[in-house]
Design an enzyme around this catalytic site. Sequence first.
Site, PDB file in Angstrom:
ATOM      1  CG  ASP A 110      -0.342  -0.310   2.535  1.00 26.10           C
ATOM      2  OD1 ASP A 110       0.899  -0.469   2.606  1.00 26.10           O
ATOM      3  OD2 ASP A 110      -1.084  -0.405   3.528  1.00 26.10           O
ATOM      4  NE  ARG A 166      -6.841  -3.661   7.590  1.00 23.91           N
ATOM      5  CZ  ARG A 166      -5.564  -3.369   7.771  1.00 23.91           C
ATOM      6  NH1 ARG A 166      -4.889  -2.750   6.827  1.00 23.91           N
ATOM      7  NH2 ARG A 166      -4.959  -3.679   8.900  1.00 23.91           N
ATOM      8  CG  ASP A 220       5.355   5.963   6.843  1.00 26.50           C
ATOM      9  OD1 ASP A 220       5.482   7.143   6.516  1.00 26.50           O
ATOM     10  OD2 ASP A 220       5.000   5.628   7.997  1.00 26.50           O
TER      11      ASP A 220
HETATM   12  P1  5GP Z   1       6.953   1.521   6.767  1.00 28.69           P
HETATM   13  O1  5GP Z   1       7.032   2.604   7.801  1.00 28.69           O
HETATM   14  O2  5GP Z   1       7.601   0.275   7.265  1.00 28.69           O
HETATM   15  O3  5GP Z   1       7.508   1.984   5.444  1.00 28.69           O
HETATM   16  O4  5GP Z   1       5.420   1.260   6.536  1.00 28.69           O
HETATM   17  C1  5GP Z   1       4.870   0.064   6.873  1.00 28.69           C
HETATM   18  C2  5GP Z   1       3.384   0.039   6.898  1.00 28.69           C
HETATM   19  O5  5GP Z   1       2.899   1.056   7.749  1.00 28.69           O
HETATM   20  C3  5GP Z   1       2.656   0.252   5.585  1.00 28.69           C
HETATM   21  O6  5GP Z   1       2.608  -0.910   4.804  1.00 28.69           O
HETATM   22  C4  5GP Z   1       1.286   0.606   6.108  1.00 28.69           C
HETATM   23  O7  5GP Z   1       0.568  -0.574   6.420  1.00 28.69           O
HETATM   24  C5  5GP Z   1       1.601   1.374   7.371  1.00 28.69           C
HETATM   25  N1  5GP Z   1       1.506   2.821   7.114  1.00 28.69           N
HETATM   26  C6  5GP Z   1       2.468   3.673   6.730  1.00 28.69           C
HETATM   27  N2  5GP Z   1       1.980   4.914   6.554  1.00 28.69           N
HETATM   28  C7  5GP Z   1       0.660   4.836   6.829  1.00 28.69           C
HETATM   29  C8  5GP Z   1      -0.421   5.777   6.827  1.00 28.69           C
HETATM   30  O8  5GP Z   1      -0.299   6.972   6.510  1.00 28.69           O
HETATM   31  N3  5GP Z   1      -1.647   5.298   7.180  1.00 28.69           N
HETATM   32  C9  5GP Z   1      -1.866   4.002   7.527  1.00 28.69           C
HETATM   33  N4  5GP Z   1      -3.103   3.640   7.849  1.00 28.69           N
HETATM   34  N5  5GP Z   1      -0.883   3.075   7.531  1.00 28.69           N
HETATM   35  C10 5GP Z   1       0.362   3.504   7.185  1.00 28.69           C
HETATM   36 MG    MG Z   2      -2.000  -0.584   9.652  1.00 29.58          MG
HETATM   37 MG    MG Z   3       1.303  -2.628   5.365  1.00 28.50          MG
END
Ligand code: 5GP
Ligand code: MG
Ligand code: MG
Length: 180
Positions: A99, A165, A102
Amino acid sequence: MNDDIQTILYSEQKIQAACQRLGQQLTQDYQGKKPLVICVLKGAVPFTADLIKQMDLYMDIDFIDVSSYHGGTQSSGDIQMVKDIDEDVSRRDVLLIDDIVDTGHTLAYLKELLKQRGAASVRVCMLMDKPEARQVKGMQADYVGFNVPNEFLVGYGLDYQGKYRNLPYVGILKPEIYQD
Ligand code: 5GP
Ligand code: MG
Ligand code: MG
């Protein structure tokens, strides 16, 4: 549920247009190949479902679930495997679909895992990229739908405490929702 949303950032129509564009590009780039598509649960389910319908290719599909969030809106670098894939990735052309990238910790973990298991190639398709939040240097997706602002987003796979979701668009929650 829709009443909890303050702003819609990416409408259903915009998301479908992005899926079409990405699907056409992926169809070209994987021509003559049979990729193993890996959908990262649960957030990438709506995006994967729409994107693969735009890919005119033979493919295998599998699912993986890892966790880095602990219920709130902050990511942590500590990734845990929740559900592994069933397929053997060795010598496969793997297309990972998620998705949002981040901090980049989840993507770093998954890329490393797939390389260690002997994938012939690993490419990543993300619906969204939040470049300002990156903590893992150089962590990039190969295909991105939207570059998004550094805000907490919900909908089209993204949740807040398990909810939202199933919204057909991506948006921002009203601030009072976090106060419950
Ligand atoms: P990472 O920080 O490891 O790149 O992101 C991992 C996961 O954090 C993403 O796959 C997603 O599920 C969740 N995530 C990151 N940013 C957001 C956001 O703005 N909203 C939501 N609901 N989940 C997020
Ligand atoms: Mg989540
Ligand atoms: Mg995720």
